[in-house]
Design a protein around this motif. Sequence first.
Motif, PDB file in Angstrom:
ATOM      1  N   ALA A  12       0.854  -1.177   0.000  1.00 33.99           N
ATOM      2  CA  ALA A  12       0.000   0.000   0.000  1.00 33.99           C
ATOM      3  C   ALA A  12       0.896   1.234   0.000  1.00 33.99           C
ATOM      4  O   ALA A  12       2.131   1.119   0.017  1.00 33.99           O
ATOM      5  N   GLU A  13       0.277   2.404  -0.025  1.00 38.21           N
ATOM      6  CA  GLU A  13       1.033   3.647   0.020  1.00 38.21           C
ATOM      7  C   GLU A  13       0.640   4.440   1.253  1.00 38.21           C
ATOM      8  O   GLU A  13      -0.510   4.402   1.703  1.00 38.21           O
ATOM      9  N   GLY A  14       1.601   5.179   1.802  1.00 39.53           N
ATOM     10  CA  GLY A  14       1.339   6.063   2.926  1.00 39.53           C
ATOM     11  C   GLY A  14       2.209   7.299   2.846  1.00 39.53           C
ATOM     12  O   GLY A  14       3.324   7.266   2.302  1.00 39.53           O
ATOM     13  N   ILE A  15       1.691   8.387   3.373  1.00 39.56           N
ATOM     14  CA  ILE A  15       2.450   9.637   3.443  1.00 39.56           C
ATOM     15  C   ILE A  15       3.291   9.604   4.717  1.00 39.56           C
ATOM     16  O   ILE A  15       2.774   9.310   5.799  1.00 39.56           O
ATOM     17  N   ILE A  16       4.569   9.888   4.607  1.00 41.49           N
ATOM     18  CA  ILE A  16       5.426   9.927   5.797  1.00 41.49           C
ATOM     19  C   ILE A  16       5.136  11.232   6.538  1.00 41.49           C
ATOM     20  O   ILE A  16       5.441  12.323   6.045  1.00 41.49           O
ATOM     21  N   GLY A  17       4.547  11.114   7.734  1.00 41.95           N
ATOM     22  CA  GLY A  17       4.152  12.288   8.481  1.00 41.95           C
ATOM     23  C   GLY A  17       5.007  12.573   9.692  1.00 41.95           C
ATOM     24  O   GLY A  17       5.029  13.703  10.194  1.00 41.95           O
ATOM     25  N   ALA A  18       5.718  11.568  10.185  1.00 42.95           N
ATOM     26  CA  ALA A  18       6.543  11.750  11.379  1.00 42.95           C
ATOM     27  C   ALA A  18       7.507  10.587  11.490  1.00 42.95           C
ATOM     28  O   ALA A  18       7.367   9.566  10.787  1.00 42.95           O
ATOM     29  N   VAL A  19       8.477  10.732  12.387  1.00 46.79           N
ATOM     30  CA  VAL A  19       9.477   9.688  12.609  1.00 46.79           C
ATOM     31  C   VAL A  19       9.719   9.553  14.102  1.00 46.79           C
ATOM     32  O   VAL A  19       9.471  10.476  14.882  1.00 46.79           O
ATOM     33  N   THR A  20      10.206   8.396  14.503  1.00 46.43           N
ATOM     34  CA  THR A  20      10.821   8.269  15.821  1.00 46.43           C
ATOM     35  C   THR A  20      12.324   8.356  15.624  1.00 46.43           C
ATOM     36  O   THR A  20      12.831   8.145  14.526  1.00 46.43           O
ATOM     37  N   ASP A  27       5.299  15.450   2.563  1.00 44.69           N
ATOM     38  CA  ASP A  27       5.255  15.514   1.102  1.00 44.69           C
ATOM     39  C   ASP A  27       5.906  14.314   0.432  1.00 44.69           C
ATOM     40  O   ASP A  27       6.011  14.266  -0.795  1.00 44.69           O
ATOM     41  N   LEU A  28       6.341  13.320   1.227  1.00 40.74           N
ATOM     42  CA  LEU A  28       6.951  12.120   0.661  1.00 40.74           C
ATOM     43  C   LEU A  28       6.005  10.926   0.831  1.00 40.74           C
ATOM     44  O   LEU A  28       5.435  10.725   1.903  1.00 40.74           O
ATOM     45  N   VAL A  29       5.879  10.164  -0.226  1.00 34.22           N
ATOM     46  CA  VAL A  29       5.017   8.977  -0.231  1.00 34.22           C
ATOM     47  C   VAL A  29       5.894   7.730  -0.240  1.00 34.22           C
ATOM     48  O   VAL A  29       6.901   7.678  -0.966  1.00 34.22           O
ATOM     49  N   ALA A  30       5.525   6.752   0.565  1.00 34.83           N
ATOM     50  CA  ALA A  30       6.278   5.503   0.641  1.00 34.83           C
ATOM     51  C   ALA A  30       5.393   4.321   0.270  1.00 34.83           C
ATOM     52  O   ALA A  30       4.172   4.335   0.530  1.00 34.83           O
ATOM     53  N   GLU A  31       5.997   3.334  -0.337  1.00 32.51           N
ATOM     54  CA  GLU A  31       5.327   2.039  -0.525  1.00 32.51           C
ATOM     55  C   GLU A  31       5.629   1.195   0.714  1.00 32.51           C
ATOM     56  O   GLU A  31       6.781   1.136   1.162  1.00 32.51           O
ATOM     57  N   ARG A  33      10.029   1.366  -0.015  1.00 29.31           N
ATOM     58  CA  ARG A  33      10.758   2.331  -0.841  1.00 29.31           C
ATOM     59  C   ARG A  33       9.960   3.625  -0.914  1.00 29.31           C
ATOM     60  O   ARG A  33       8.756   3.643  -0.614  1.00 29.31           O
ATOM     61  N   LEU A  34      10.622   4.697  -1.310  1.00 29.35           N
ATOM     62  CA  LEU A  34       9.935   5.953  -1.598  1.00 29.35           C
ATOM     63  C   LEU A  34       9.266   5.859  -2.961  1.00 29.35           C
ATOM     64  O   LEU A  34       9.794   5.238  -3.896  1.00 29.35           O
ATOM     65  N   ARG A  35       8.102   6.481  -3.064  1.00 23.87           N
ATOM     66  CA  ARG A  35       7.385   6.529  -4.341  1.00 23.87           C
ATOM     67  C   ARG A  35       7.548   7.931  -4.918  1.00 23.87           C
ATOM     68  O   ARG A  35       6.713   8.813  -4.710  1.00 23.87           O
ATOM     69  N   ASP A  36       8.630   8.157  -5.646  1.00 22.39           N
ATOM     70  CA  ASP A  36       8.878   9.459  -6.237  1.00 22.39           C
ATOM     71  C   ASP A  36       7.867   9.789  -7.336  1.00 22.39           C
ATOM     72  O   ASP A  36       7.765  10.957  -7.751  1.00 22.39           O
TER      73      ASP A  36
END
Length: 320
Positions: A205-213, A286-290, A310-313
């Motif tokens: 699936a795809e998700g927007i990277i919104g935060a990190v630990t 603003d980055l989308v990941a698979e 991976r990142l979905r550029d």
Amino acid sequence: MHLSPPVEPMLARSVTTLPRAGSRPPLFEQKADGYRTLVFARPTPYIQSRRGADLGPAFPEVVRAAAALGVEAVLDAELVVWSEHGLDFSALQRRARRRGATAEHAARQEPAYLIVFDLLEVAGTVLLDEPLHRRRAALEDLFTSRRLAAPWALCPQTSDRETALSWLDPAWGTAGVEGVMIKDPGSRYRPGERGWQKLRTRTTAEGIIGAVTGTVHAPKSLLFGRLDPAGRLQLIARSTPLSRPASAELGVALRPAGQEHPWYGRRFSAGWGASEPLIFQTVVPDLVAEIDVDTAVDLGTYRHPVRFLRLRDDMTSGEV
């Protein structure tokens, strides 16, 4: 001799592939998305959760079914609630919080079912030391002789690998079958031990990277979101720990966000069902990941950690 609650259920360890038949072909069972439950069918029934709690007050129709079984027995099962779209884990959670008259009302509106896959005791005979294939035969005989119907259901079982592979189709996951259990037909029931195996249905699936630990430039794990119909970023998943190469790649690409971030000041729990807060850093979304995910989803949120692939550029956040 009788088994008395609490009895620790036998557990399973996760595997990544379905085994091929050896000298003794394994048995495969569907893994339903519900609550692991031990049913003590006694004159005074007891419905035990995986951790030993009494589920009876929340599921009075299951208590009545256990009382009416007609023979004293202890059964291992998955407690589920069925909706028009498949097994409904969110409805099951809602029901688990009800008591008294509200539990009776919920039993009529959203009845629960027991998908039974093992028999630990019947008619005064404890079966823990019997091989699985004999316990299964005794369970099938119980279903036949007692003409068991709803809320009782017999868990599908097969020794055919191709059939088990078909159960891993995401379409089964949509219906609430989250994978396959793999069991040795000659094995005894060992309470508390991880003597079985489980393989979860996986998809991407795809998700927007919104935060990190960790830190933005050396992230340890990721928090993913998706846009709701109003365009608001909603948390959907947290990742497993990142590999060093993935952390390095993302540390270069991610940018820290400020108070304008939709999650600024928000509080997320450290894990599903946990109360302690998660410490995280927001990033510009603003980055989308698979991502690699399983099929256990509650109202759009993945219950188990997902894996960054991976990142979905080729995708923008507005497309997710």
